[in-house]
Scaffold this active site. Structure first.
Site, mmCIF file in Angstrom:
data_model
loop_
_atom_site.group_PDB
_atom_site.id
_atom_site.type_symbol
_atom_site.label_atom_id
_atom_site.label_comp_id
_atom_site.label_asym_id
_atom_site.label_seq_id
_atom_site.Cartn_x
_atom_site.Cartn_y
_atom_site.Cartn_z
ATOM 1 N N ASP A 14 11.170 2.241 0.466
ATOM 2 C CA ASP A 14 12.559 2.534 0.833
ATOM 3 C C ASP A 14 13.329 1.258 1.166
ATOM 4 O O ASP A 14 14.543 1.204 0.978
ATOM 5 C CB ASP A 14 12.585 3.508 2.010
ATOM 6 C CG ASP A 14 11.927 4.827 1.637
ATOM 7 O OD1 ASP A 14 12.408 5.464 0.683
ATOM 8 O OD2 ASP A 14 10.917 5.191 2.253
ATOM 9 N N LYS A 33 8.531 2.640 4.412
ATOM 10 C CA LYS A 33 8.175 3.685 3.466
ATOM 11 C C LYS A 33 8.151 5.033 4.184
ATOM 12 O O LYS A 33 8.147 5.090 5.400
ATOM 13 C CB LYS A 33 6.786 3.405 2.868
ATOM 14 C CG LYS A 33 6.829 2.294 1.830
ATOM 15 C CD LYS A 33 5.506 2.095 1.124
ATOM 16 C CE LYS A 33 4.891 3.330 0.525
ATOM 17 N NZ LYS A 33 5.752 4.063 -0.420
ATOM 18 N N GLY A 51 10.226 7.749 3.015
ATOM 19 C CA GLY A 51 11.400 8.559 2.689
ATOM 20 C C GLY A 51 10.982 9.846 1.982
ATOM 21 O O GLY A 51 11.598 10.892 2.147
ATOM 22 N N GLU A 75 -0.048 7.123 1.928
ATOM 23 C CA GLU A 75 0.330 5.870 1.253
ATOM 24 C C GLU A 75 -0.212 4.655 2.009
ATOM 25 O O GLU A 75 -0.693 3.703 1.401
ATOM 26 C CB GLU A 75 1.857 5.780 1.146
ATOM 27 C CG GLU A 75 2.426 6.763 0.133
ATOM 28 C CD GLU A 75 3.938 6.825 0.136
ATOM 29 O OE1 GLU A 75 4.503 7.225 -0.891
ATOM 30 O OE2 GLU A 75 4.569 6.487 1.149
ATOM 31 N N LYS A 78 17.249 -2.037 -2.627
ATOM 32 C CA LYS A 78 16.426 -1.769 -1.440
ATOM 33 C C LYS A 78 16.036 -3.035 -0.687
ATOM 34 O O LYS A 78 15.328 -2.961 0.314
ATOM 35 C CB LYS A 78 15.175 -0.998 -1.856
ATOM 36 C CG LYS A 78 15.507 0.413 -2.359
ATOM 37 C CD LYS A 78 14.274 1.101 -2.871
ATOM 38 C CE LYS A 78 14.566 2.547 -3.231
ATOM 39 N NZ LYS A 78 13.388 3.195 -3.815
HETATM 40 C C1 5RP Z 1 7.369 8.205 -0.213
HETATM 41 C C2 5RP Z 1 7.809 6.793 -0.251
HETATM 42 C C3 5RP Z 1 8.524 6.352 -1.474
HETATM 43 O O1 5RP Z 1 7.807 5.316 -2.048
HETATM 44 C C4 5RP Z 1 9.887 5.879 -1.089
HETATM 45 O O2 5RP Z 1 10.542 6.930 -0.410
HETATM 46 C C5 5RP Z 1 10.690 5.462 -2.310
HETATM 47 O O3 5RP Z 1 10.992 6.581 -3.084
HETATM 48 P P1 5RP Z 1 11.823 6.481 -4.421
HETATM 49 O O4 5RP Z 1 11.002 5.690 -5.377
HETATM 50 O O5 5RP Z 1 12.013 7.913 -4.841
HETATM 51 O O6 5RP Z 1 13.137 5.801 -4.092
HETATM 52 O O7 5RP Z 1 7.599 6.025 0.646
HETATM 53 O O8 5RP Z 1 6.795 8.528 1.015
#
Ligand code: 5RP
Length: 262
Positions: free
Chosen positions: A92, A102, A104, A111, A129
């Site tokens: 994120d 991270k 989001g 993860e 980002k």
């Molecule tokens: C999920 C995460 C994702 O990697 C993060 O939210 C980025 O998402 P996106 O690639 O859809 O922008 O941490 O828990």
């Protein structure tokens, strides 16, 4: 077909396409979660099906596991794989030291475990980002449902003495009901705007009873692959101290674009 994609989706796609070049035959690969990671899973699936790449994937969420199986990647659990060669995931936010926010997408716990169990973590992202200081993106904190309001109150209390610019904590919702992670937990999002000392905050948050993990990834990421909407790429390697620029020509292959829903 790539002409139909928004510039941000093109940026995510080129980052994903470049990142799978880190994957070698026989590797055990952590598969991240989110829209950028979904591109990576599709790109890897193409390599498996078209080129016979032999890998085992360890997904970080149910949705990534479903997608990986759908595109022909063999998947297993982290306990089966034990240690991974590489994890590729989205983020994120990232800063100049490749520290991240991270979670989001709600998968921060798996993860972080998967990334930490990997020799190398490659983050795929677009340039929007990048931040000077982490914190503009709300920091997700995973808490167990039992007594979550107490955990939230304790978090708010410790934030008073932290070097941050906002202190609002909100329970993540899924419509009218609290959001549940794959592990059956809730997420409290911290709206901090600016985190002065991310390392300290990450450690302090994890001391709060009920907190399982937070979305600060400090000293975990090795490489960030930044994609741009016109196919340009930047690959930053924090260990080697290198920044390599590249360009990917879009190719109209693309089964990859046939069925996008993540
Ligand atoms: C999920 C995460 C994702 O990697 C993060 O939210 C980025 O998402 P996106 O690639 O859809 O922008 O941490 O828990």
């Amino acid at each position: 077909m790539t002409g139909d994609l928004s510039p941000i989706d093109k940026a995510k796609f080129v980052a994903a396409k470049r990142a799978v070049e880190f994957v070698e035959d026989g590797m055990r690969v952590g598969l991240g979660t989110g829209s950028t990671a979904a591109w990576m899973v599709r790109c890897l699936g193409e390599l498996v099906q078209r080129d016979g790449l032999n890998i085992i994937g360890v997904p970080t969420s149910v949705r990534t596991a479903d997608l990986a199986r759908q595109v022909g990647i063999k998947v297993t659990s982290l306990d089966e794989a034990k240690w991974l060669d590489l994890t590729i995931d989205g983020a994120d936010e990232y800063d100049a030291n490749l520290n991240l926010i991270k979670g989001g997408g709600g998968a921060l716990l798996q993860e972080k475990i998967v990334a930490t169990a990997s020799d190398m973590m490659v983050v795929i992202t677009d340039a929007s980002k990048q931040v000077d200081t982490l914190g503009a993106f709300p920091l997700p904190v995973e808490v167990i449902p039992f007594g979550w309001q107490t955990s939230k109150a304790l978090i708010e209390e410790i934030l008073v003495s932290m070097d941050v610019m906002g202190r609002t904590a909100t329970l993540r919702m899924n419509g009218d009901a609290p959001y549940f992670t794959d592990e059956g937990n809730h997420i409290i999002d911290l709206h901090l705007n600016r985190i002065g000392d991310a390392r300290q905050l990450g450690m302090v948050l994890n001391q709060v009873p009920g907190v399982v993990e937070n979305g600060l990834f400090i000293d975990i990421c090795d490489v960030v692959v930044i994609g741009f909407g016109d196919g340009r790429l930047e690959v930053r390697n924090i260990n080697e101290g290198t920044v390599v620029e590249d360009k990917l020509d879009f190719v109209e292959t693309e089964n990859l674009f046939a069925d996008m829903d993540d």
